[in-house]
Design a protein around this motif. Structure first.
Motif, mmCIF file in Angstrom:
data_model
loop_
_atom_site.group_PDB
_atom_site.id
_atom_site.type_symbol
_atom_site.label_atom_id
_atom_site.label_comp_id
_atom_site.label_asym_id
_atom_site.label_seq_id
_atom_site.Cartn_x
_atom_site.Cartn_y
_atom_site.Cartn_z
ATOM 1 N N VAL A 100 12.917 4.313 11.338
ATOM 2 C CA VAL A 100 11.671 3.790 10.766
ATOM 3 C C VAL A 100 10.549 3.883 11.794
ATOM 4 N N TRP A 101 10.811 3.454 13.017
ATOM 5 C CA TRP A 101 9.781 3.462 14.049
ATOM 6 C C TRP A 101 9.242 4.866 14.281
ATOM 7 N N ARG A 102 10.141 5.842 14.336
ATOM 8 C CA ARG A 102 9.698 7.234 14.545
ATOM 9 C C ARG A 102 9.029 7.809 13.313
ATOM 10 N N GLY A 103 9.198 7.146 12.177
ATOM 11 C CA GLY A 103 8.550 7.587 10.947
ATOM 12 C C GLY A 103 7.124 7.089 10.799
ATOM 13 N N ILE A 104 6.674 6.264 11.721
ATOM 14 C CA ILE A 104 5.293 5.770 11.664
ATOM 15 C C ILE A 104 4.386 6.874 12.201
ATOM 16 N N PRO A 105 3.449 7.361 11.402
ATOM 17 C CA PRO A 105 2.545 8.405 11.911
ATOM 18 C C PRO A 105 1.793 7.902 13.150
ATOM 19 N N GLU A 106 1.682 8.756 14.142
ATOM 20 C CA GLU A 106 1.033 8.394 15.416
ATOM 21 C C GLU A 106 -0.333 7.742 15.196
ATOM 22 N N GLU A 107 -1.085 8.276 14.253
ATOM 23 C CA GLU A 107 -2.431 7.733 14.011
ATOM 24 C C GLU A 107 -2.398 6.382 13.300
ATOM 25 N N LYS A 108 -1.203 5.915 12.931
ATOM 26 C CA LYS A 108 -1.076 4.643 12.214
ATOM 27 C C LYS A 108 -0.348 3.567 13.027
ATOM 28 N N ILE A 109 -0.020 3.830 14.289
ATOM 29 C CA ILE A 109 0.781 2.843 15.021
ATOM 30 C C ILE A 109 0.029 1.532 15.277
ATOM 31 N N THR B 260 12.428 -4.450 10.665
ATOM 32 C CA THR B 260 12.522 -3.080 10.173
ATOM 33 C C THR B 260 12.103 -3.034 8.708
ATOM 34 N N GLY B 261 12.549 -4.012 7.953
ATOM 35 C CA GLY B 261 12.119 -4.095 6.553
ATOM 36 C C GLY B 261 10.617 -4.306 6.426
ATOM 37 N N GLN B 262 10.048 -5.117 7.299
ATOM 38 C CA GLN B 262 8.594 -5.305 7.272
ATOM 39 C C GLN B 262 7.877 -3.988 7.532
ATOM 40 N N LEU B 263 8.370 -3.237 8.494
ATOM 41 C CA LEU B 263 7.719 -1.962 8.807
ATOM 42 C C LEU B 263 7.867 -0.962 7.660
ATOM 43 N N LEU B 264 8.973 -1.004 6.956
ATOM 44 C CA LEU B 264 9.093 -0.150 5.763
ATOM 45 C C LEU B 264 8.027 -0.533 4.740
ATOM 46 N N GLN B 265 7.786 -1.822 4.592
ATOM 47 C CA GLN B 265 6.732 -2.264 3.673
ATOM 48 C C GLN B 265 5.354 -1.819 4.173
ATOM 49 N N TYR B 266 5.126 -1.896 5.484
ATOM 50 C CA TYR B 266 3.865 -1.397 6.051
ATOM 51 C C TYR B 266 3.671 0.067 5.662
ATOM 52 N N LEU B 267 4.725 0.866 5.819
ATOM 53 C CA LEU B 267 4.619 2.291 5.487
ATOM 54 C C LEU B 267 4.291 2.474 4.007
ATOM 55 N N ARG B 268 4.890 1.659 3.157
ATOM 56 C CA ARG B 268 4.588 1.721 1.729
ATOM 57 C C ARG B 268 3.111 1.389 1.491
ATOM 58 N N MET B 269 2.614 0.361 2.169
ATOM 59 C CA MET B 269 1.215 -0.042 2.003
ATOM 60 C C MET B 269 0.253 1.028 2.523
ATOM 61 N N MET B 270 0.673 1.772 3.551
ATOM 62 C CA MET B 270 -0.141 2.857 4.088
ATOM 63 C C MET B 270 -0.086 4.096 3.205
ATOM 64 N N ASN B 271 0.833 4.073 2.249
ATOM 65 C CA ASN B 271 1.042 5.206 1.357
ATOM 66 C C ASN B 271 1.480 6.463 2.116
ATOM 67 N N VAL B 272 2.422 6.261 3.047
ATOM 68 C CA VAL B 272 3.000 7.387 3.784
ATOM 69 C C VAL B 272 4.503 7.438 3.485
ATOM 70 N N ASP B 273 5.095 8.576 3.738
ATOM 71 C CA ASP B 273 6.531 8.736 3.503
ATOM 72 C C ASP B 273 7.327 7.738 4.336
ATOM 73 N N ARG B 274 8.373 7.232 3.732
ATOM 74 C CA ARG B 274 9.264 6.303 4.427
ATOM 75 C C ARG B 274 10.583 7.005 4.720
ATOM 76 N N PRO B 275 11.084 6.847 5.931
ATOM 77 C CA PRO B 275 12.367 7.468 6.271
ATOM 78 C C PRO B 275 13.497 6.874 5.429
ATOM 79 N N ASN B 276 14.479 7.701 5.124
ATOM 80 C CA ASN B 276 15.652 7.235 4.406
ATOM 81 C C ASN B 276 16.622 6.623 5.418
ATOM 82 N N ILE B 277 16.737 5.318 5.384
ATOM 83 C CA ILE B 277 17.650 4.659 6.323
ATOM 84 C C ILE B 277 19.035 4.443 5.709
ATOM 85 N N TRP B 278 19.210 4.849 4.467
ATOM 86 C CA TRP B 278 20.473 4.612 3.769
ATOM 87 C C TRP B 278 21.327 5.871 3.763
ATOM 88 N N ASP B 279 21.502 6.467 4.928
ATOM 89 C CA ASP B 279 22.322 7.680 5.033
ATOM 90 C C ASP B 279 23.791 7.356 5.157
#
Length: 157
Positions: free
Chosen positions: A21-30, A138-157
């Motif tokens: 998830v952390w690496r899935g945050i776009p650099e310009e959005k950290i 980690t769940g909060q950051l997934l929600q942040y990514l959803r709110m930013m409207n960016v792709d979220r990494p699949n953590i359920w591999d």
């Protein structure tokens, strides 16, 4: 697999998924955060890593810290996720090595006294709470990514 090995596996799996998830945050959005009172993405990553450092101290002391020593994270500027991970690796290794040194019976016979914040728990319970803390953020950051409207990494591999 014994209980200590399972706890270590849990820590490793939680961190592996957090890092995805952390690496899935776009650099310009950290530095993005949903409102002024929230932590930014990078601040939340730092919070998780720094909290593990303090939890490690609490476990070694078998309870809450009467005084918090100065955090090694305190004077570090926020730069990038990768730099946070690199810096934290030493502390992560020390923490996991401490956990590996416990015996199975220690999980139920050692108590961690955090009565100043409302609880006394067994070492096993406390270790699971530490992993849970990271999972929540980690769940909060997934929600942040959803709110930013960016792709979220699949953590359920």
């Amino acid at each position: 697999m014994n209980s200590i090995e399972l706890i270590i596996l849990n820590f490793e799996e939680v961190r592996r998924r957090s890092v995805k998830v952390w690496r899935g945050i776009p650099e310009e959005k950290i530095q993005w955060k949903p409102d002024q009172e929230a932590m930014s993405c990078l601040e939340m990553v730092r919070h998780v890593l720094e909290s593990e450092y303090y939890y490690h101290l609490m476990i070694n002391q078998k309870g809450s810290l009467k005084e918090y020593p100065e955090s090694p994270y305190l004077t570090r500027p926020f730069i990038s996720i990768e730099e946070e991970l690199e810096f934290a690796q030493k502390y992560r290794d020390e923490f996991l090595n401490t956990v590996r040194k416990y015996q199975e019976e220690d999980l139920s016979t050692i108590n961690i006294d955090r009565s100043n914040v409302g609880y006394i728990r067994s070492l096993g319970d406390m270790l699971l709470r530490i992993a849970y803390h990271e999972s929540i953020h980690t769940g909060q950051l997934l929600q942040y990514l959803r709110m930013m409207n960016v792709d979220r990494p699949n953590i359920w591999d």
